[in-house]
Design a protein around this motif. Structure first.
Motif, PDB file in Angstrom:
ATOM      1  N   ILE A 122       3.111   0.297   3.477  1.00  0.00           N
ATOM      2  CA  ILE A 122       2.890  -0.843   4.383  1.00  0.00           C
ATOM      3  C   ILE A 122       2.502  -2.053   3.543  1.00  0.00           C
ATOM      4  CG2 ILE A 122       0.465  -0.264   4.877  1.00  0.00           C
ATOM      5  CD1 ILE A 122       1.118  -1.321   7.798  1.00  0.00           C
ATOM      6  N   ALA A 140      -3.172  -9.286   4.266  1.00  0.00           N
ATOM      7  CA  ALA A 140      -4.467  -8.735   4.649  1.00  0.00           C
ATOM      8  C   ALA A 140      -5.562  -9.079   3.658  1.00  0.00           C
ATOM      9  CB  ALA A 140      -4.354  -7.220   4.804  1.00  0.00           C
ATOM     10  N   TRP A 141      -5.187  -9.189   2.387  1.00  0.00           N
ATOM     11  CA  TRP A 141      -6.185  -9.423   1.357  1.00  0.00           C
ATOM     12  C   TRP A 141      -5.954 -10.778   0.698  1.00  0.00           C
ATOM     13  CZ3 TRP A 141     -10.121  -5.920   0.476  1.00  0.00           C
ATOM     14  CH2 TRP A 141      -9.987  -4.663   1.107  1.00  0.00           C
ATOM     15  N   GLN A 156       4.105   6.989   2.406  1.00  0.00           N
ATOM     16  CA  GLN A 156       4.142   5.959   3.444  1.00  0.00           C
ATOM     17  C   GLN A 156       3.839   4.600   2.808  1.00  0.00           C
ATOM     18  OE1 GLN A 156       4.968   6.161   6.666  1.00  0.00           O
ATOM     19  NE2 GLN A 156       5.331   8.377   6.628  1.00  0.00           N
ATOM     20  N   GLN A 210       0.853   5.340  -0.010  1.00  0.00           N
ATOM     21  CA  GLN A 210      -0.006   6.506   0.167  1.00  0.00           C
ATOM     22  C   GLN A 210       0.827   7.752   0.382  1.00  0.00           C
ATOM     23  OE1 GLN A 210      -3.593   6.321   2.541  1.00  0.00           O
ATOM     24  NE2 GLN A 210      -3.330   4.123   2.900  1.00  0.00           N
ATOM     25  N   ALA A 216      -2.166   8.495   6.431  1.00  0.00           N
ATOM     26  CA  ALA A 216      -2.289   7.279   5.621  1.00  0.00           C
ATOM     27  C   ALA A 216      -2.799   6.181   6.551  1.00  0.00           C
ATOM     28  CB  ALA A 216      -0.938   6.899   5.036  1.00  0.00           C
ATOM     29  N   VAL A 217      -3.999   5.694   6.269  1.00  0.00           N
ATOM     30  CA  VAL A 217      -4.569   4.628   7.094  1.00  0.00           C
ATOM     31  C   VAL A 217      -4.766   3.412   6.209  1.00  0.00           C
ATOM     32  CG1 VAL A 217      -6.572   3.900   8.443  1.00  0.00           C
ATOM     33  CG2 VAL A 217      -5.689   6.231   8.681  1.00  0.00           C
ATOM     34  N   THR A 218      -4.339   2.259   6.666  1.00  0.00           N
ATOM     35  CA  THR A 218      -4.434   1.048   5.856  1.00  0.00           C
ATOM     36  C   THR A 218      -5.021  -0.071   6.689  1.00  0.00           C
ATOM     37  OG1 THR A 218      -2.495   1.723   4.590  1.00  0.00           O
ATOM     38  CG2 THR A 218      -3.100  -0.599   4.474  1.00  0.00           C
ATOM     39  N   GLU A 219      -5.982  -0.749   6.092  1.00  0.00           N
ATOM     40  CA  GLU A 219      -6.611  -1.880   6.780  1.00  0.00           C
ATOM     41  C   GLU A 219      -5.576  -2.972   7.034  1.00  0.00           C
ATOM     42  OE1 GLU A 219     -10.285  -3.143   5.121  1.00  0.00           O
ATOM     43  OE2 GLU A 219     -10.192  -5.108   6.066  1.00  0.00           O
ATOM     44  N   GLN A 220      -5.479  -3.452   8.263  1.00  0.00           N
ATOM     45  CA  GLN A 220      -4.497  -4.478   8.624  1.00  0.00           C
ATOM     46  C   GLN A 220      -5.132  -5.634   9.394  1.00  0.00           C
ATOM     47  OE1 GLN A 220      -0.615  -4.436   8.363  1.00  0.00           O
ATOM     48  NE2 GLN A 220      -1.579  -3.620   6.523  1.00  0.00           N
ATOM     49  N   THR A 256       0.491  -5.240   2.525  1.00  0.00           N
ATOM     50  CA  THR A 256      -0.867  -5.757   2.749  1.00  0.00           C
ATOM     51  C   THR A 256      -1.003  -7.151   2.154  1.00  0.00           C
ATOM     52  OG1 THR A 256      -1.661  -4.681   0.728  1.00  0.00           O
ATOM     53  CG2 THR A 256      -1.899  -3.448   2.771  1.00  0.00           C
ATOM     54  N   ALA A 316      -0.257   6.381   9.556  1.00  0.00           N
ATOM     55  CA  ALA A 316       0.992   7.124   9.390  1.00  0.00           C
ATOM     56  C   ALA A 316       0.647   8.558   8.989  1.00  0.00           C
ATOM     57  CB  ALA A 316       1.857   6.471   8.314  1.00  0.00           C
ATOM     58  N   PRO A 317       1.020   9.512   9.809  1.00  0.00           N
ATOM     59  CA  PRO A 317       0.723  10.910   9.449  1.00  0.00           C
ATOM     60  C   PRO A 317       1.433  11.303   8.158  1.00  0.00           C
ATOM     61  CG  PRO A 317       1.398  10.724  11.755  1.00  0.00           C
ATOM     62  CD  PRO A 317       1.687   9.411  11.105  1.00  0.00           C
ATOM     63  N   LEU A 318       0.735  12.005   7.300  1.00  0.00           N
ATOM     64  CA  LEU A 318       1.351  12.551   6.086  1.00  0.00           C
ATOM     65  C   LEU A 318       1.664  14.017   6.337  1.00  0.00           C
ATOM     66  CD1 LEU A 318      -0.983  10.736   3.547  1.00  0.00           C
ATOM     67  CD2 LEU A 318       1.437  10.259   3.947  1.00  0.00           C
ATOM     68  N   ASP A 348       0.857  -1.172   0.000  1.00  0.00           N
ATOM     69  CA  ASP A 348       0.000   0.000   0.000  1.00  0.00           C
ATOM     70  C   ASP A 348       0.902   1.234   0.000  1.00  0.00           C
ATOM     71  OD1 ASP A 348      -2.952   0.238   0.337  1.00  0.00           O
ATOM     72  OD2 ASP A 348      -2.353   1.615   1.954  1.00  0.00           O
ATOM     73  N   ASP A 390       6.738  12.801   0.350  1.00  0.00           N
ATOM     74  CA  ASP A 390       5.669  12.537   1.320  1.00  0.00           C
ATOM     75  C   ASP A 390       4.976  11.230   0.919  1.00  0.00           C
ATOM     76  OD1 ASP A 390       3.776  12.804   3.304  1.00  0.00           O
ATOM     77  OD2 ASP A 390       2.556  14.264   2.203  1.00  0.00           O
ATOM     78  N   SER A 433      -3.347   0.462  10.330  1.00  0.00           N
ATOM     79  CA  SER A 433      -2.108   1.208  10.490  1.00  0.00           C
ATOM     80  C   SER A 433      -2.378   2.680  10.220  1.00  0.00           C
ATOM     81  CB  SER A 433      -1.034   0.685   9.537  1.00  0.00           C
ATOM     82  OG  SER A 433      -1.349   1.042   8.222  1.00  0.00           O
TER      83      SER A 433
END
Lengths: 979, 189, 90
Positions: A736, A741-742, A734, A654, B96-100, A738, B38-40, A652, A732, B36
């Motif tokens: 992670i 997760a999927w 980020q 972002q 940034a928010v991600t389903e975990q 996944t 994470a501040p942008l 992911d 900028d 999760s």
């Protein structure tokens, strides 16, 4: 039975054991060695090279001689020192290294042939004729020389590992170690006290000295009781700290259940990795023997060992004759007094010092040396030479005391060089050893009980002060404090063979020969004679040997120097180093979300990295994997197939700069991708070669999901983090993973749309609304959130649908159920591979680290408009000039298999490196075409369509004529994809 | 019209696995939701518990711990069936928010604190001080990357990759079993 | 070995993946030309002594660190987050 009174054995229980099939008995507290001596058994084995009869020499882990096989069947364990094997009821032990019977070893003939086995014989003998080595010499030597036999089967016991952390690790639980642990424990520091013995106390258990006027065991028990109440102190008995590693990391083995017949459902041994801010090495000292002619007979022991057997184990060797003592030191006199106190008759104390004084009621031969010994399988007598001549003395055992060598081993593990201390006449730990390791007590020459106690406490205080922990001064018991009084006697000159290293059968003569042959530096001496290279690392031999060498060269011992020790301090089993995970638990396994479904279908599985993936799904009646795979491939091309592709790495991405970040990672443009679309992406390595491929889906303006190959998922993520943190931290963005997760399922084939329409919640799948390379977030099956990607690896119209992983199995089952009338078929990795070869998609075999984008036919994907990882280097001459191209290959005769890895040659050309035109990367049978096909790299391949070339497999001497075709065996125009 | 899909747990069951060993009990916790955060650059820190790199924090039923130098994981018990990431994203604009939730399998170990600490010695190479109640750490456990969380003295949460839940369970269960046997043998000595 | 992670304290080296010379932080400007990239990709210092090198906390917080280590003694003289080092250089 030779049991004396007293001792630290529990006479209320009797343990039965066997040695070489004969039944004996002992008591809890006994070692195998003490129990054998108590049963009058002195002959415990045969020596390594000459097969000389040997008995026990020591009472501890330094034992060179009494190596035995323990247990039987798959628990059979060779080369265990009888001196450290705790006795248990039912113990089976056998002697080793003999042919026939231990007492009539047929290989004892080697002893008569000893002139042929002199120092360096490995390098000198058996060198010719050359052909004899493999066929004759080596097998014969291997049979004759050697130690015990290992079990043939797998070890049935469990082992594990663990991690401990402490302020202070105390290595050795004798006087110094106990004082150190008590000091640190009272200071509140986190302390680990480890000792190789089953009982704490070290030499205190073996000596008759009193502490505060009472037996030492009273003080020991008091200290242990206090340590046990301290939550900050951890006691590890039966634990050998075997090595020191960087930054205060220590390796240790705890023998959790070696003292039991079997570990039952528990572990046999635990490997501890101990991280300690400081450590105190309180490993004590090892007594030296004094080589003289025939000094290796059973019954000749170290003097300190005689005291240990008498005081701790209430036994003495030699049943029918008195014991004699040979010493150059006051120690020997102590042995005589201790033995007499236990009722063992002493024949004489032979002290090499002319001015020696008797300290009790025994015969003293001052200025005497033992110059020989008698007795075939056990000692019957010795020859004593003085200025006035040679006298024969009958004795059943001889205790030899040549002084003590501090156990400096661990202090030399980081190339710390021990230094010679002339006053002590011994090597003590020198500078340059492991950081944070302080040495205390007899291990640095402070050997009297009082000195060891005080030094242990003081060194612990010093170690803690380095950690800014103030430790109290503890009250120590009144203890023996005799200054060492003696001289050094390195060997008794004479004609006979005088053993220095018992285990590797190295004599004073061998050292003299090495000297004569100019192998004088200690490291050369060691290798030429094999001295100190046996399983005991020469604990009882090394210092004596180099002292003999010093004498021969006329140098001092300090000038001669010493070898250093390596880990492990004593042998460590491979099983415990492995840490216990075996079989399917050898390493972690990753299961796909549809694992339950695949197992229910009887799928065959294949390991892909850690993943267990379904390889194919055999149906009843299918007897060969090809039948299953062909059926699965045809189902995808004709109807619709389902494959779990969760294992592809998913990341992911972002942030406001996500697009720019991906532009720099991928060779092609990603920042321009429209939201709701997917693009195929190629990553290069910085050196310009193709690295990994995958897809990049833009879910929102600042949100992408990228995929990697299964094999590279971890590596690509690492590289992405490298780019983010180390190259362009100003962006900028980020990241992670996944991947887990999927759950992602490929739905591929002409009927894929029809099938998906049955599960989506009113989502328009028409070509106009959701074209090739579209992606969307949607719901399925009545509200479950999902992601849909219209991408294809097979070349068919296809989708990949992702749902939260816990729904993956149910989704697979639902698709199977909903698609029954459409001919839906699950397919595995084999069919997946066939489908991609038919379509000409590159995979691991093509992305092998030697391929450029152009070779893959993807040259246009390397954007010339921007910088990205590898872009600059991909344009350098050697890479830009690469003209091999990915092509399809079919057998000219329409059926011959094309071997993977075969090299391609122009017809009629020589077959050599200069004429090599490329190679076959992937090959399979194409059910779609009905014949074998292959992909390969061919020089100028894109301009050679329809040419016939040779695929040569020189390993098997076969050649196949193959025709060059497009790598897209199906649908080269891509109409199916877009249908 | 469509029947809802029935989820399976990471260990492949329809109900969470629970097993007791002497002083300790292992439970699979599929009810736990994770996202999760994470501040942008454009955003600001949300009003959520955002602890330091070694800590585990809780407020209003939301647990939180650091996953990287720049990101946190938000954890909630009993909320796995929600679109948890969407709810956290709503609380954290500009992050940034991600389903975990399904990226991880959680095994909870409960029981005597001393037994838990003995267990940790066999699982992770971390100073016990880093795993005292209120702490969180990411480390390797039997070659698997894991989060080790200590919400309470008698409670341990282990988060491993969902796909390797079976290997994680095996590693933990075996270590607990060995401990029970060894303690019993020591008691007999 | 123990690596002094700037945020997490001492952590066992087994949690880390080693990459090597921290010069890899200094990727040349794309306009610097092929020779500069050749140096960057292929040429590394491998000193016997103090060395600045990249370690990745793969089994931890996924930070890339610049660790200063004496390759002769394994003494570690410091560790910083690579992004801080890079930020300082930029």
């Amino acid at each position: 039975m030779t049991r004396l009174s007293g001792g630290l054995i529990d006479r209320s229980k009797v343990l039965s054991f066997t040695f070489d099939g004969v039944r004996y008995s002992g008591h809890p507290g006994d070692t195998l060695a003490s129990a054998l001596l108590a049963n009058g058994v002195q002959l415990m084995g045969r020596s390594f090279k000459y097969h000389r009869p040997r008995g026990v020499v020591s009472s501890g882990s330094e034992e060179p001689n009494a190596l035995v096989e323990l247990r039987s069947g798959n628990r059979q364990e060779p080369n265990t020192r009888a001196t450290v094997a705790e006795l248990f009821d039912g113990l089976e032990a056998r002697s080793q290294n003999y042919l026939g019977r231990l007492d009539r070893d047929l290989l004892a003939v080697n002893d008569l042939l000893s002139p042929f086995f002199a120092a360096g014989f490995y390098y000198k003998t058996f060198m010719w004729p050359k052909a004899f080595w493999e066929k004759l010499y080596e097998p014969a030597i291997r049979r004759a020389a050697g130690l015990g036999r290992v079990a043939e089967g797998a070890d049935p016991d469990a082992y594990d590992k663990g991690f401990l952390h402490a302020d202070l690790l105390v290595i050795g639980g004798g006087a110094a170690g106990l004082a150190a642990a008590l000091t640190a424990g009272r200071a509140g520091a986190k302390v680990i006290l480890a000792d190789e013995d089953s009982r704490f106390g070290g030499r205190l258990l073996a000596e008759s000295h009193l502490l505060d006027g009472a037996p030492a065991t009273q003080w020991i028990e008091g200290v242990l009781a206090e340590l046990c109440t301290m939550p900050n102190v951890r006691l590890l008995p039966r634990t050998t700290v075997f090595g020191v590693y960087d930054h205060g990391i220590y390796g240790a083995v705890e023998r959790v259940a070696d003292h039991l017949p079997t570990p039952g459902a528990g572990v046999r041994q635990t490997l501890w990795r101990i991280t300690a801010k400081r450590a105190v090495l309180a490993a004590g000292a090892t007594e030296r023997h004094i080589p003289f002619a025939d000094n290796d007979r059973p019954g000749i022991l170290l003097g300190g060992a005689l005291r240990a057997y008498a005081n701790r184990w209430a036994t003495a060797p030699g049943t029918d004759r008195p014991v004699a003592i040979f010493t150059c030191h006051d120690e020997g006199h102590r042995t005589a007094l201790d033995l007499q106190a236990r009722g063992v008759p002493v024949a004489a104390v032979i002290d090499s010092r002319n001015d020696a004084v008797a300290q009790g009621d025994y015969r003293l031969i001052a200025g005497g040396q033992v110059s020989g010994s008698q007795g075939r399988l056990g000692l019957r007598g010795i020859s004593v030479t003085t200025a006035s001549g040679t006298e024969a003395i009958a004795c059943g055992a001889l205790g030899v005391s040549g002084g003590w060598n501090p156990n400096v081993h661990l202090s030399s593990h980081h190339r710390g060089r021990p230094v010679w201390d002339d006053t002590l006449g011994a090597f003590v730990p020198g500078p340059g050893g492991p950081g944070g390791l302080l040495v205390a007590g007899a291990a640095r020459g402070k050997g009297s009980t009082a000195l060891a106690l005080a030094d242990g406490a003081e060194i612990a205080r010093q170690a803690l002060a380095e950690l800014s922990i103030t430790a109290p001064v503890i009250a120590l018991p009144q203890a023996e404090d005799t200054a060492p009084n003696g001289t050094t006697l390195w060997h008794v000159p004479g004609k006979g063979r005088a053993w220095v290293d018992f285990q590797n059968d190295v004599t004073v003569k061998d050292i003299a020969l090495a000297h004569k042959e100019n192998m004088r530096p200690v490291e050369h001496l060691k290798r030429w004679t094999t001295l100190g290279m046996a399983t005991d690392q020469g604990k009882t031999a090394n210092v004596t040997a180099l002292a003999v060498m010093a004498e021969l060269t006329g140098k001092t011992i300090a000038e001669t120097g010493t070898t250093i020790f390596r880990p492990p301090y004593t042998g460590v089993s491979l099983a415990v180093l492995g840490g216990g995970d075996t079989g399917p638990d050898f390493r972690p396994r990753r299961l796909t979300p549809t694992d339950v479904f695949a197992k229910s279908q009887g799928a065959a599985f294949v390991e892909v990295g850690q993943w267990m993936r379904a390889q194919y799904f055999p149906k009843p009646g299918e007897t060969h994997w090809r039948q299953s795979v062909d059926r699965e491939v045809i189902a995808v091309r004709r109807d619709v197939g389902l494959c779990d592709v969760t294992t592809l790495g998913k990341v992911d991405v972002q942030g406001a700069d996500a697009g720019e970040f991906l532009n720099r990672l991928y060779s092609n443009m990603m920042g321009t991708l429209k939201v709701g679309m997917v693009r195929y992406g190629l990553m290069l390595r910085e050196d310009g070669f193709a690295y990994d491929d995958g897809t990049c889906a833009r879910l929102a303006a600042h949100h992408y999901v990228v995929t990697t190959t299964t094999a590279n998922a971890g590596l690509v993520f690492r590289n992405m983090e490298f780019a983010r943190q180390c190259l362009w931290p100003e962006l900028d963005v980020q990241l992670i993973s996944t991947t887990d997760a999927w759950a992602q399922i490929a739905v591929a084939g002409p009927k894929s749309r029809a099938l998906l329409e049955r599960i989506v919640d009113g989502f328009d799948l028409s070509n106009a609304a959701f074209p090739f390379m579209a992606c969307a977030e949607l719901t399925i099956c009545g509200g479950l959130r999902a992601r849909l990607f219209r991408i294809s690896f097979s070349g068919e119209m296809a989708y990949e649908i992702a749902v939260p992983a816990r729904y993956g199995n149910a989704l697979m089952e639902r698709l199977m159920q909903q698609g029954a009338d459409l001919g839906v078929t699950p397919y595995g990795t084999e069919a997946l591979a066939v489908l991609r070869i038919e379509k000409g998609h590159a995979a691991g075999a093509e992305l092998n680290g030697q391929a450029t984008a152009a070779m893959l036919g993807l040259g246009r994907m390397v954007s010339q408009k921007k910088d990205s990882i590898g872009a600059i280097m991909s344009r350098r001459e050697g890479l830009a000039g690469e003209t091999r191209r990915l092509v399809g290959l079919i057998p000219e005769d329409g059926q011959g298999a094309i071997p993977g890895g075969a090299h391609l040659f122009t017809e009629g050309a020589a077959r050599n490196m200069e004429t090599d035109q490329g190679w076959v990367t992937s090959t399979c049978h194409s059910p779609h075409l009905g014949h074998p096909i292959a992909l390969g790299y061919l020089e100028g391949g894109d301009t050679r369509l329809d040419e016939v070339v040779i695929a040569a497999n020189p390993l098997e001497g076969t050649e196949t004529r193959v025709r060059v075709v497009s790598p897209h065996f199906i649908d080269p125009e891509g109409e199916r994809l877009r249908g | 019209m469509a029947e809802p899909l029935i989820p399976v747990t990471a260990l492949g069951g329809t109900a969470p696995k629970v097993q007791g060993f002497g002083p300790l009990t292992l439970s699979e916790r599929p009810d736990v939701a994770l996202a999760s955060l994470a501040p942008l650059r454009a955003g600001q820190l949300p009003d959520l518990p955002l602890p330091g790199p070694k800590d585990l924090a809780e407020a209003g039923g939301l647990w939180s711990f650091r996953t990287t130098a720049e990101a946190w994981m938000i954890l909630a018990e009993g909320r796995a069936e929600e679109d948890f990431a969407a709810r956290i994203a709503a609380l954290a604009p500009g992050c940034a928010v991600t389903e975990q939730t399904d990226g991880w399998a959680m095994i909870e170990v409960t029981g005597e604190a001393a037994a838990l600490e003995r267990l940790l010695e066999k699982l992770v190479n971390l100073d016990p001080a880093l795993l005292a109640p209120g702490h969180a750490a990411r480390t390797a456990l039997h070659h698997m990357g894991c989060f080790v969380l200590r919400p309470g003295a008698g409670q341990l949460w282990l988060l491993g990759m969902r796909s390797s839940a079976g290997s994680l369970w095996h590693a933990v269960a075996q270590a607990v079993q060995f401990q029970v046997v060894t303690l019993a043998e020591r008691a007999q000595d | 070995m123990l690596i002094p992670h700037p945020l997490l304290g001492l952590r066992d080296a087994a949690e880390f993946t080693y990459l090597g010379d921290a010069a890899l932080l200094n990727r040349p400007d794309p306009g610097a030309g092929e020779a500069a990239f050749c140096d960057y990709v292929y040429l590394r210092d491998n000193p016997a002594g103090v060395h600045r090198e990249l370690w990745y906390h793969e089994q931890g917080d996924r930070s890339w660190l610049v660790v200063t280590r004496n390759t002769l003694t394994h003494e570690i003289l410091g560790a910083e987050l690579a992004r801080d080092v890079k930020g300082g250089a930029a």
